[in-house]
Design an enzyme around this catalytic site. Structure first.
Site, PDB file in Angstrom:
ATOM      1  N   PRO A 101       0.830  -1.212   0.000  1.00 23.53           N
ATOM      2  CG  PRO A 101      -0.905  -1.601   1.511  1.00 23.53           C
ATOM      3  CD  PRO A 101       0.406  -2.174   1.023  1.00 23.53           C
ATOM      4  CB  CYS A 102       1.349   3.625  -2.626  1.00 28.39           C
ATOM      5  SG  CYS A 102      -0.291   3.993  -3.319  1.00 28.39           S
ATOM      6  CD  GLN A 103      -3.087   3.685   0.994  1.00 31.91           C
ATOM      7  OE1 GLN A 103      -2.098   2.977   1.060  1.00 31.91           O
ATOM      8  NE2 GLN A 103      -4.276   3.228   0.631  1.00 31.91           N
TER       9      GLN A 103
END
Length: 478
Positions: A89-91
């Protein structure tokens, strides 16, 4: 390096989402033996479209790797894992996010490394947003380099733009590739296949294909008007890109055009082709800060998880899920299962169709990377997607892609597993219809959501009136 040409390379896809990377790898000749995804809705989408993949639902931190190995060995006896791919996940890295260095999701690549350490694949591929390399002064990037190097991998990285590989969309992604040190070959980055001939000269060899425009990508889908859903093509393919995505297949899925409220349509009307929310007079603006109308002549803006970031170039509506999938380079036979969309609160636990599409790695970009891995390892360049089985599964679909999304017939044999290899129930609304023979045309606004759940199962030539208040007998092509 040569491999057994009779057996394709095997891969594990971590943080797989709805399967964009899996789709591209299998199109390049790499079989995805097992995938892991946190959320059940995109996991079901992947399982439906990839019948040869064991799909595990749950947190990567709780994966029982011994059980995962048993699952792979049972299905592919005597074969080892050649590739591990994943996009944590790149948040925490995204330039659009809060940039919290202590976001626990930033450390999930460590769990990615645990899987790599266990299976010791020949090639590792890490995919993320472009901010992965520079965020927090590069500390997480350097930690990733050190982790893969310690596991015995020679690491290279690059920023690839999906538009250069035939995807009709501006979408740059950070790609890190590790090759096991005992493999005395160098990974070569895929060469672009497409360019903008107006600004890029052909100085490196034969002329490349032109970037694919929005019109070339979705113009054949524009027959569906706001308030209707189609389950079959009504127009012929109008470009090579459309021919490739359709593949001589007439069925359509996830092609429901939203009928917006009058106020929203008025707001949309002020935005010209290629324009943005900035073109709307202040008195007609809402709290929405990001919105742009597609320009048919050019490539698309980046497809994101929120459906109302983009407006159709010729109609006052957002693109359908199918149109968004086209802009991401998914083929038309790839079905997205789960809710069509969700409110802000529901998105904390739902991953609706629009989000599944927006979060995906474009399959054509993944295919380009996969081709290079196949070349490196001396395997066969063959599209090994199980297209016949996938299309046969379309017979199991019931209901509509609207509201809670498609249901599955009771004869379907889709399986999902938890992180310990146990079968789990499917995230499907059982209230959806299970039988054939219901009306072809349905006025859902008159029926309401409760009535809509009792409606029809799709047939090959159906175009269904979903939200319009017009007569149920009206035909969209009239």
């Amino acid at each position: 390096m040569e491999t057994d040409s009779k057996k394709p390379l095997l891969a594990i896809d971590l943080f797989s989402g709805a399967g964009g990377f899996s789709e591209g790898l299998e199109a390049s000749g790499i079989r995805v033996a097992l995938s892991q995804e946190l959320h059940p809705q995109p996991a079901l989408t992947l399982a439906f479209n990839h019948p040869d993949t064991s799909v595990v639902v749950g947190d990567i931190r709780s994966l029982d790797l011994d059980i995962m190995e048993e699952m792979i060995s049972k299905r592919y006896p005597g074969q080892e894992i050649d590739v591990v791919v994943g996009g944590p996940p790149c948040q925490g890295f995204s330039t659009a996010g809060k940039k919290n260095e202590n976001d626990p999701r930033n450390g999930l690549f460590k769990n990615f490394c645990n899987v790599v350490s266990y299976f010791k694949p020949k090639v590792v591929i890490l995919e993320n947003v472009t901010g992965f390399k520079k965020m927090y002064d590069g500390r997480i990037y350097e930690e990733a380099i050190d982790s893969f190097s310690a596991l015995g991998y020679k690491v290279v990285d690059s920023i690839l733009n999906a538009v250069d590989y035939g995807v009709p969309q501006r979408r740059k992604r950070f790609i890190m590739v590790g090759v096991r040190e005992d493999i005395k070959l160098k990974f070569e980055w895929p060469k672009p296949t497409h360019q903008n001939p107006e600004v890029e000269a052909d100085i490196f060899g034969p002329r490349l294909k032109k970037h694919v425009s929005v019109e070339e990508a979705i113009s054949d889908l524009g027959f569906v008007k706001p308030g209707y859903e189609a389950h079959a093509h009504k127009l012929g393919a109008l470009s090579d890109y459309q021919v490739a995505r359709r593949g001589n297949y007439q069925r359509l899925f996830n092609h429901l055009a939203t009928k917006h409220r009058e106020k929203a349509e008025l707001t949309f009307s002020y935005i010209p082709e290629g324009g943005t929310i900035g073109n709307v007079p202040d008195e007609y603006k809402s709290a929405k800060k990001t919105m742009a109308r597609l320009d048919r002549r050019h490539i698309s803006n980046t497809v994101l998880a929120l459906p109302d970031d983009l407006i159709h170039y010729a109609q006052h509506r957002i693109p359908t899920v199918r149109e968004m999938a086209r802009l991401q380079s998914f083929d038309d036979d790839y079905v997205f299962i789960g809710k069509r969309t969700s409110g802000f609160t529901d998105r904390k636990h739902d991953v609706p169709q629009y989000t599944q599409v927006g979060n995906a790695v474009p399959p054509l970009l993944a295919r380009a990377i996969g081709f290079q891995v196949v070349e490196l390892l001396g395997a066969d360049h063959v599209d090994i997607r199980s297209k016949i089985v996938r299309r046969n599964r379309h017979k199991w679909l019931r209901g509509s892609s609207g509201f809670t999304g498609y249901a599955l017939d009771s004869v379907s044999s889709i399986s999902l597993y938890d992180t310990h290899g146990r079968s789990i129930s499917l995230p499907i609304d059982d209230a959806q219809p299970k039988t054939l023979g219901l009306p072809d045309l349905v006025n859902w606004k008159a029926a309401g959501k409760t009535g809509a759940k009792r409606q029809w199962a799709p047939g090959v030539n159906e175009v269904v009136n979903v939200y319009s208040e017009s007569s149920c007998t009206q035909n969209i092509l009239a």
